[in-house]
Design an enzyme around this catalytic site. Sequence first.
Site, PDB file in Angstrom:
ATOM      1  N   LYS A   1      47.332  -1.398  -1.239  1.00 39.09           N
ATOM      2  CA  LYS A   1      47.042  -0.897   0.105  1.00 39.09           C
ATOM      3  C   LYS A   1      45.507  -0.665   0.175  1.00 39.09           C
ATOM      4  CE  LYS A   1      51.407   1.393   1.091  1.00 39.09           C
ATOM      5  NZ  LYS A   1      51.536   0.463   2.371  1.00 39.09           N
TER       6      LYS A   1
ATOM      7  N   ARG B   1      62.195  -3.450   2.304  1.00 44.04           N
ATOM      8  CA  ARG B   1      63.344  -4.566   2.946  1.00 44.04           C
ATOM      9  C   ARG B   1      63.797  -5.179   1.620  1.00 44.04           C
ATOM     10  NH1 ARG B   1      58.814  -7.679   6.563  1.00 44.04           N
ATOM     11  NH2 ARG B   1      58.088  -5.557   6.801  1.00 44.04           N
TER      12      ARG B   1
HETATM   13  N1  BES Z   1      55.963   2.251   3.186  1.00 45.52           N
HETATM   14  C1  BES Z   1      55.274   1.227   4.125  1.00 45.52           C
HETATM   15  C2  BES Z   1      55.427   1.695   5.656  1.00 45.52           C
HETATM   16  C3  BES Z   1      54.690   2.916   6.092  1.00 45.52           C
HETATM   17  C4  BES Z   1      53.413   2.855   6.458  1.00 45.52           C
HETATM   18  C5  BES Z   1      55.434   4.100   5.678  1.00 45.52           C
HETATM   19  C6  BES Z   1      53.006   4.065   7.005  1.00 45.52           C
HETATM   20  C7  BES Z   1      54.955   5.228   6.214  1.00 45.52           C
HETATM   21  C8  BES Z   1      53.496   5.381   6.792  1.00 45.52           C
HETATM   22  C9  BES Z   1      55.640  -0.122   3.902  1.00 45.52           C
HETATM   23  O1  BES Z   1      56.320  -0.343   2.537  1.00 45.52           O
HETATM   24  C10 BES Z   1      54.543  -1.115   3.709  1.00 45.52           C
HETATM   25  O2  BES Z   1      53.725  -1.115   3.390  1.00 45.52           O
HETATM   26  N2  BES Z   1      54.613  -1.698   5.110  1.00 45.52           N
HETATM   27  C11 BES Z   1      53.504  -2.474   5.501  1.00 45.52           C
HETATM   28  C12 BES Z   1      53.767  -3.779   5.904  1.00 45.52           C
HETATM   29  C13 BES Z   1      54.014  -4.762   4.856  1.00 45.52           C
HETATM   30  C14 BES Z   1      55.061  -5.590   5.579  1.00 45.52           C
HETATM   31  C15 BES Z   1      52.834  -5.549   4.566  1.00 45.52           C
HETATM   32  C16 BES Z   1      52.698  -1.807   6.812  1.00 45.52           C
HETATM   33  O3  BES Z   1      53.470  -1.251   7.375  1.00 45.52           O
HETATM   34  O4  BES Z   1      51.544  -1.901   6.784  1.00 45.52           O
HETATM   35 ZN    ZN Z   2      54.770  -1.004   1.176  1.00 50.35          ZN
END
Ligand code: BES
Ligand code: ZN
Length: 506
Positions: free
Chosen positions: A280, A353
């Site tokens: 991230k 997912r």
């Molecule tokens: N855990 C995150 C989603 C999330 C974002 C939860 C902000 C709480 C607050 C999820 O696993 C994630 O990282 N999603 C990414 C997108 C992914 C498909 C690359 C996202 O939403 O940016």
């Molecule tokens: Zn994630």
Amino acid sequence: MKLTGAAHFEKRKKADLLVLPFWQHEKQASPAFSLSLLESGKKAIQALLETGDFKGKEGEVAVLYLDKQPEKRCVLLGLGKEKLLHIEGLRRSYGTLAKTCLGKKWLSLNVVVPEKTQLSESELGRGMSEGLLLANYHIPSLKHSQPDQDGNENKLIHSIHWVGASSKAITQESEKAFKLCQAVYYVRDLVNGNADEVTPPYLAQQVKELGRQYPEIKVTVFDKKRIEKEHLDLLLAVNRGSSLDPAFLILEYRGNPQSKDHTVIVGKGITYDTGGLNIKSSGMETMKCDMAGAATAIGIILAARHLKLKVNVTAVAPVTENCTDANSFKPGDVYKSHHGKTVEMTNSDAEGRLILADALSYASKKLKPTRIIDMATLTGAIDIALGSEAAGMLSSDEMLAAALIQAGQTTFERVWRMPLYDEYLERLKSDIADLKSWNGRSAGSCVAAIFLREFVDPSISWAHLDIASTAYGTDNKKYLPKYATGMGVRLIIELLEHLPKAKAKS
Ligand code: BES
Ligand code: ZN
Ligand code: ZN
């Protein structure tokens, strides 16, 4: 927490605070009897109203010091306009009151119940109690600071006495709200805990403890060996980068053993989400919240048990960290799921997912559910779409969707339905596997849900709740604390309480 009530104004016990409700623009306290009895305060109250220093707006608070009363002080609490009174307004007003009390360390309350409203006593009781109790929470403190001279650090309101509660409805509702809030606090504590404490083994141990404490809850925990044996292979793939074993938690509550109706709640349990190799670039500091779905699923079982609900409900939580490590699964690689479908992992940050896919497929095959509701902090995109005002809801079942929307309106844990168009699946076509896990930012929340749908038996009614923007926040809402909110427990309990009776009998 001591919750009591009495019809009489005269027989109040000693307390830190007397709470008098006021309508906006009304020059009189409600109920009238309280004002007439408070001779010593009458002048001061009238002055506050006449000068306009206190208007009775929703959540407005004014403090008075009265002679010869059992309470050390009195608070006038504004409830807004009488004609516009609704349960959520009560939650907000009494939530604001509770936060003031926590700040001032006023911990025992005599609360005068408003009278002659268009709400029933049980609605009044529900709104006031939920507002007070949802706000009556402290994050387990990690601060070094010492308790103040009175040893009062982080103390909570410990007694609420309803004054003027003519029927039992108010105390009954407040006892119910308290049972619900016990589960909500449990969820918040788990989500707020350090990610290095609330790990997969820790969660496994916590739910085993719940099983020992509450014989009505049957707890099964799959360790890594069992997870391998069950071929929960996407969970294992996400777990590769972690130094801690994964866990797969199953908590069963059978409140209606004669019925075949059975709700399964699947909760995402990523105890920390670094993004994996797609590390991230921002927002990682909130990622202890990524097991909020799992915590909520556990909280729902606890609440169902505390409230003795006559329903059958099972929580299923796949739990692991998503870490950046030499052993992490590699974007571009293909893994086989529990279902059998193969997945091209196009982004290691789309890990939620993956573990949910295995849990949904396991639940579909092994648990004979009538319906499955999964809860997950799944996409940042849901915050872009809805903010923290509502959770995203995607469902293949009109009835379940409608019931969730209704439960959301009642509890104000609102859900907003988003589309599950078949076309979204096109975006997940892969050249080398049955499907891709991710295909860019466009329609992020909908595409994530369409991925999940591929792993649910189509004969089972299913809904997905994306709680990424509602489970955890840094803004301080009226009756919600900062950080973990515990959102979803009240929503699903409301849903379970109103399951169609016909189905419940089948
Ligand atoms: N855990 C995150 C989603 C999330 C974002 C939860 C902000 C709480 C607050 C999820 O696993 C994630 O990282 N999603 C990414 C997108 C992914 C498909 C690359 C996202 O939403 O940016
Ligand atoms: Zn994630
Ligand atoms: Zn995540």
